[in-house]
Design a protein around this motif. Sequence first.
Motif, PDB file in Angstrom:
ATOM      1  N   ASN A  38      54.006  68.303  38.191  1.00 17.10           N
ATOM      2  CA  ASN A  38      53.595  66.916  38.411  1.00 17.10           C
ATOM      3  C   ASN A  38      53.062  66.286  37.138  1.00 17.10           C
ATOM      4  N   PRO A  39      53.893  66.223  36.078  1.00 20.77           N
ATOM      5  CA  PRO A  39      53.419  65.556  34.870  1.00 20.77           C
ATOM      6  C   PRO A  39      53.211  64.071  35.145  1.00 20.77           C
ATOM      7  N   PHE A  40      52.263  63.463  34.434  1.00 21.85           N
ATOM      8  CA  PHE A  40      52.088  62.019  34.554  1.00 21.85           C
ATOM      9  C   PHE A  40      53.277  61.332  33.899  1.00 21.85           C
ATOM     10  N   PRO A  41      53.649  60.160  34.404  1.00 24.16           N
ATOM     11  CA  PRO A  41      54.754  59.433  33.760  1.00 24.16           C
ATOM     12  C   PRO A  41      54.298  58.813  32.443  1.00 24.16           C
ATOM     13  N   LYS A  42      53.774  59.652  31.583  1.00 23.50           N
ATOM     14  CA  LYS A  42      53.349  59.221  30.251  1.00 23.50           C
ATOM     15  C   LYS A  42      54.094  60.099  29.251  1.00 23.50           C
ATOM     16  N   SER A  43      53.766  59.950  27.978  1.00 21.82           N
ATOM     17  CA  SER A  43      54.426  60.775  26.979  1.00 21.82           C
ATOM     18  C   SER A  43      53.919  62.217  27.079  1.00 21.82           C
ATOM     19  N   ILE A  44      54.677  63.124  26.473  1.00 19.21           N
ATOM     20  CA  ILE A  44      54.292  64.535  26.487  1.00 19.21           C
ATOM     21  C   ILE A  44      52.903  64.702  25.879  1.00 19.21           C
ATOM     22  N   TYR A  45      52.705  64.009  24.756  1.00 18.17           N
ATOM     23  CA  TYR A  45      51.414  64.081  24.075  1.00 18.17           C
ATOM     24  C   TYR A  45      50.281  63.601  24.978  1.00 18.17           C
ATOM     25  N   ASP A  46      50.497  62.447  25.612  1.00 12.77           N
ATOM     26  CA  ASP A  46      49.444  61.882  26.454  1.00 12.77           C
ATOM     27  C   ASP A  46      49.140  62.775  27.652  1.00 12.77           C
ATOM     28  N   ASN A  47      50.158  63.466  28.147  1.00 13.45           N
ATOM     29  CA  ASN A  47      49.935  64.382  29.258  1.00 13.45           C
ATOM     30  C   ASN A  47      48.960  65.489  28.862  1.00 13.45           C
ATOM     31  N   VAL A  48      49.218  66.100  27.693  1.00  9.12           N
ATOM     32  CA  VAL A  48      48.358  67.206  27.283  1.00  9.12           C
ATOM     33  C   VAL A  48      46.970  66.685  26.914  1.00  9.12           C
ATOM     34  N   ALA A  49      46.936  65.480  26.352  1.00  8.81           N
ATOM     35  CA  ALA A  49      45.654  64.931  25.899  1.00  8.81           C
ATOM     36  C   ALA A  49      44.834  64.351  27.044  1.00  8.81           C
ATOM     37  N   TYR A  50      45.462  64.209  28.225  1.00  5.16           N
ATOM     38  CA  TYR A  50      44.798  63.504  29.323  1.00  5.16           C
ATOM     39  C   TYR A  50      43.423  64.102  29.645  1.00  5.16           C
ATOM     40  N   GLY A  51      43.407  65.410  29.865  1.00  2.00           N
ATOM     41  CA  GLY A  51      42.158  66.049  30.272  1.00  2.00           C
ATOM     42  C   GLY A  51      41.072  65.897  29.216  1.00  2.00           C
ATOM     43  N   LEU A  52      41.494  66.012  27.945  1.00  2.00           N
ATOM     44  CA  LEU A  52      40.516  65.865  26.865  1.00  2.00           C
ATOM     45  C   LEU A  52      39.984  64.452  26.814  1.00  2.00           C
ATOM     46  N   ARG A  53      40.875  63.494  27.045  1.00  2.00           N
ATOM     47  CA  ARG A  53      40.441  62.096  26.974  1.00  2.00           C
ATOM     48  C   ARG A  53      39.486  61.758  28.109  1.00  2.00           C
ATOM     49  N   LEU A  56      57.253  64.393  20.967  1.00  2.00           N
ATOM     50  CA  LEU A  56      55.988  64.310  21.706  1.00  2.00           C
ATOM     51  C   LEU A  56      55.771  62.928  22.311  1.00  2.00           C
ATOM     52  N   ASP A  57      56.447  61.914  21.742  1.00  2.00           N
ATOM     53  CA  ASP A  57      56.239  60.554  22.237  1.00  2.00           C
ATOM     54  C   ASP A  57      57.137  60.213  23.408  1.00  2.00           C
ATOM     55  N   GLU A  58      58.084  61.120  23.708  1.00  2.00           N
ATOM     56  CA  GLU A  58      58.988  60.809  24.816  1.00  2.00           C
ATOM     57  C   GLU A  58      58.311  61.089  26.145  1.00  2.00           C
ATOM     58  N   THR A  59      58.852  60.449  27.200  1.00  2.00           N
ATOM     59  CA  THR A  59      58.200  60.577  28.496  1.00  2.00           C
ATOM     60  C   THR A  59      58.386  61.986  29.057  1.00  2.00           C
ATOM     61  N   ALA A  60      57.322  62.485  29.670  1.00  2.00           N
ATOM     62  CA  ALA A  60      57.324  63.869  30.146  1.00  2.00           C
ATOM     63  C   ALA A  60      58.257  64.067  31.334  1.00  2.00           C
ATOM     64  N   THR A  61      58.571  62.982  32.036  1.00  2.00           N
ATOM     65  CA  THR A  61      59.437  63.130  33.206  1.00  2.00           C
ATOM     66  C   THR A  61      60.877  63.417  32.793  1.00  2.00           C
ATOM     67  N   GLY A  62      61.186  63.302  31.501  1.00  2.00           N
ATOM     68  CA  GLY A  62      62.538  63.613  31.044  1.00  2.00           C
ATOM     69  C   GLY A  62      62.751  65.092  30.778  1.00  2.00           C
ATOM     70  N   LEU A  63      61.697  65.898  30.857  1.00  2.13           N
ATOM     71  CA  LEU A  63      61.839  67.337  30.621  1.00  2.13           C
ATOM     72  C   LEU A  63      62.463  68.017  31.841  1.00  2.13           C
ATOM     73  N   SER A  64      62.972  69.221  31.624  1.00  6.23           N
ATOM     74  CA  SER A  64      63.503  69.979  32.767  1.00  6.23           C
ATOM     75  C   SER A  64      62.339  70.488  33.625  1.00  6.23           C
ATOM     76  N   GLY A  65      62.671  70.951  34.826  1.00  8.13           N
ATOM     77  CA  GLY A  65      61.619  71.392  35.746  1.00  8.13           C
ATOM     78  C   GLY A  65      60.746  72.484  35.142  1.00  8.13           C
ATOM     79  N   GLY A  66      61.388  73.485  34.512  1.00  9.75           N
ATOM     80  CA  GLY A  66      60.619  74.576  33.926  1.00  9.75           C
ATOM     81  C   GLY A  66      59.743  74.098  32.785  1.00  9.75           C
ATOM     82  N   GLN A  67      60.306  73.179  31.977  1.00  5.36           N
ATOM     83  CA  GLN A  67      59.505  72.632  30.874  1.00  5.36           C
ATOM     84  C   GLN A  67      58.335  71.815  31.409  1.00  5.36           C
ATOM     85  N   GLN A  68      58.610  71.055  32.487  1.00  6.74           N
ATOM     86  CA  GLN A  68      57.531  70.253  33.076  1.00  6.74           C
ATOM     87  C   GLN A  68      56.396  71.148  33.556  1.00  6.74           C
ATOM     88  N   GLN A  69      56.772  72.289  34.179  1.00  5.20           N
ATOM     89  CA  GLN A  69      55.734  73.171  34.696  1.00  5.20           C
ATOM     90  C   GLN A  69      54.939  73.791  33.548  1.00  5.20           C
TER      91      GLN A  69
END
Lengths: 308, 351
Positions: free
Chosen positions: A153-168, A197-210
């Motif tokens: 369930n990645p957020f529909p944000k960039s890959i970077y923003d997804n990982v940074a979300y919790g820290l932010r 890293l700036d691309e949207t996380a929803t474009g990754l494959s299922g395994g990558q998303q997990q």
Amino acid sequence: MSRDTTQTESSTDPTEPSTDTAGSGTDAADPSADADQLVDTDPGGGGLSERERRETAATEPVVTARGLDVYYGDTQALDDVSIRIPANRVTAMIGPSGCGKSTFLRSINRMNDLVDIARVDGELFFQDAEIYADEVDPVALRRQVGMVFQHPNPFPKSIYDNVAYGLRVQGRTDDLDAVVEESLRKAALWEEVNDRLDETATGLSGGQQQRLCIARAIAVDPEVILMDEPASALDPVATSKIEDLIAELAESYTVVIVTHNMQQAARISDRTAVFLTGGELVEYDRTEKIFENPESQRVEDYITGKFG
Amino acid sequence: MVVPAAGIVRYVVDDRLGLGNGNYAAAGLLAVAVLGVPLVDRTGVARSVWLLFITALAPTALVVWNNVADSRWPGVVGPAGVAGGLAATVAVTDLVGITGPAPWFDWQYVTSDPSQTAADAGLYPAIIGSVFVIVLVAVITLVVAIGAAVYLEEYAPTSGVAGAFARLVRINISNLAGVPSVVYGLLGLGVFANLANLGVGTVITAAFTLSLLILPIVIISAREAIQSVPDSLRQASYGMGATRWQTIRRVVLPQALPGTLTGTILALGRAIGETAPLIMIGVATTAFSPPSGLFSRTSAMPMQVFVWSSYPSEAFQHGVVAAGVVTLLVVLLTMNSIAILVRNKFERETH
């Protein structure tokens, strides 16, 4: 599993659990670690026997439950569950659907609070703090106890923003780039995504998303990572990557994983807890023992496929 | 004559489009509009036509450009049809030699004050009044509706007495969406004009009354949009130690905003054409100067058109009234295209 035997048993100094919200818990001894108190779920005499403690009660328990009941309205989802989950180990929860595995998992980081009708009785400790004490802030608790869900369930944000979300959200924005990179490396995803890293996380494959969700969970450096069937929506290749990852994560984190896949539990976990119908924890022991020589006939039936 | 026109162009482009496209586009358009004037004068086309053309063209061109950029070809069909139709109109009248009827909807009409003679009549104060009111309505409605929807969906209890009350509120919001607008007019007169003493027929009274009128619709669409945000995203956010507000602010609202804006656009279209509540709160049918502030009295386009329609002269009946309706539609369409642009920007950001 070999590392179990190399550890020494922790001291079990009976101290009252302090009321600190986020455990500082270096001396997180279980308040009353007598084996007989820990085993009150299993009529068949399984669970934490004297022998089991000697062999594998190797590290201090991070999560301790005693007589835990959870109700959804009038339905009882967990029935008198007592368990000690050791630090830096992979603990698997197996059992048929609706047996309360996920409920137990969600009790640990108080995700059940989000369900209005959920009610919790009994004692549940994270390190030496009681999780359901009034003064515990679930937000602070969840910063120590991360979670990975069944469906990526990645957020529909960039890959970077997804990982940074919790820290932010925690306001820990110093050195964000470095932490994001380190988390992605730990989740074995950096090589695949470092150029986008700036691309949207929803474009990754299922395994990558997990794996991104795992990176997102470990970015905030929790003590415990809860995984609710993290590989059940993935293909075998992605599953195998996630399993390798879990083994690595256990070196720095305590991993609690719910799975329907018994082979998976056997492959990756150090300890296995078997829940059976009605929210009952029937047996909890070293994984080898559960799969090779379970105490309880019901567990044996379940594992060998004779029962549900 | 050019200066107020350029001002309007600037206002529209800078304040509204500027949100999505930066100030370069605004400055560029303004420059084209102003610099083009001497050029246009030489070709014999009226300045007013040129400026209207630019004002209408800008949002349309941006929409087309966005659609082409995203390869959404069906989205290009509409503007292409309009452009083709215009070209065909010009070509046919030229070829066949028909002279069209003298247009009433011209620059003089848009910039003049109302008058007793049809030829001098204009809609300027009413246009400014309507736009002023609608911008206020949009701001008030969005803030209140999003607040209400977030509370109802994310904070309101779902069980017990409080839960039952929240359910009652939800149901009644849906009921309010069906209440006739004249009833809101009465309410506005009683509450805002008299009780709160905001003045009869002032900009602020009109804005609050029209906001009340469309709030139920906007709240419903905002609730739907918030409901459609997957629960898994909320859980992921909570699971990483976000507070409820952080989750709403960073996960739920960005996802729900495009849907909310769609509902708002539709509702604002209704608000700008409303006449009945404005009559009830005593908005002037005819004003000879645009409103100067929140508490100054104003007129509105539908009111002015309505009163003109009762004038006996045929020039008013067939010319001025029709031109008023066209003006109303042009303002409405311009407003909607701007709102759609803003929405598309948010949609692209979140997906």
